[in-house]
Write an enzyme that holds these catalytic residues in place. Structure first.
Site, PDB file in Angstrom:
ATOM      1  CD  GLU A 146      -2.130  -5.212   7.324  1.00  0.00           C
ATOM      2  OE1 GLU A 146      -2.399  -4.255   8.096  1.00  0.00           O
ATOM      3  OE2 GLU A 146      -1.773  -5.037   6.142  1.00  0.00           O
ATOM      4  CG  ASP A 161      -2.785   3.720   8.675  1.00  0.00           C
ATOM      5  OD1 ASP A 161      -2.735   4.966   8.578  1.00  0.00           O
ATOM      6  OD2 ASP A 161      -2.872   2.987   7.679  1.00  0.00           O
TER       7      ASP A 161
END
Length: 162
Positions: free
Chosen positions: A25, A34
């Protein structure tokens, strides 16, 4: 592989999952969008992320602990077979990434609960797409999760060969 994550395979499921999740992550203290358009902050936290937010390192650690706790809860609630720590960690990392709903509906879970562990772990290779595109980061993550998932199946065989 585990050395890259800074862990030994004897580590607990929680330590393995924290290492895997935090590695893949990454951490950004400021909120961002994202690759598939989801507002995200810290270690992939999305539930309360809003553009313009900034969190301290301590807040990011709390979010990681809470989100990972939820992922472990989803694994522990839905899986009806015994899980070695490496497999439990792999599944928690997977759930952290795809969500408990997707995990609950997955062929992976169905195969695992049916006792077909190898086929279940091999299902991880199918979960490398986001927004219809194969993402290299997801390919690498699933490779590690699959390795952890299968570790208990093959480690005894390797140990017996020495």
């Amino acid at each position: 592989m585990m050395k890259r994550l800074g862990l030994g395979v004897g580590a607990s499921a929680l330590a393995l999952a924290v290492g895997t999740v935090s590695h893949f992550e990454g951490k950004r203290n400021d909120a961002y969008v994202d690759p598939v358009g989801v507002v995200t902050i810290c270690y992939g936290h999305t539930a309360t992320a809003r553009i313009g937010q900034t969190h301290s390192d301590e807040e990011c650690e709390r979010l990681l602990a809470g989100d990972l706790g939820d992922a472990f809860d989803a694994v522990d609630t839905r899986v009806r077979v015994d899980l070695p720590p490496t497999r439990r960690a792999a599944l928690a990392s997977f759930v952290y990434n795809v969500g408990s709903g997707a995990f609950g509906r997955s062929t992976l879970l169905r195969k695992l609960n049916a006792g077909d562990t190898v086929a279940a772990c091999n299902e991880l290779d199918r979960w490398v797409y986001a927004g219809g595109n194969e993402l290299p980061g997801l390919v690498r993550r699933r490779d590690v999760e699959r390795w952890l998932c299968l570790y208990a199946e093959y480690a005894p065989l390797a140990a017996g060969d020495s």
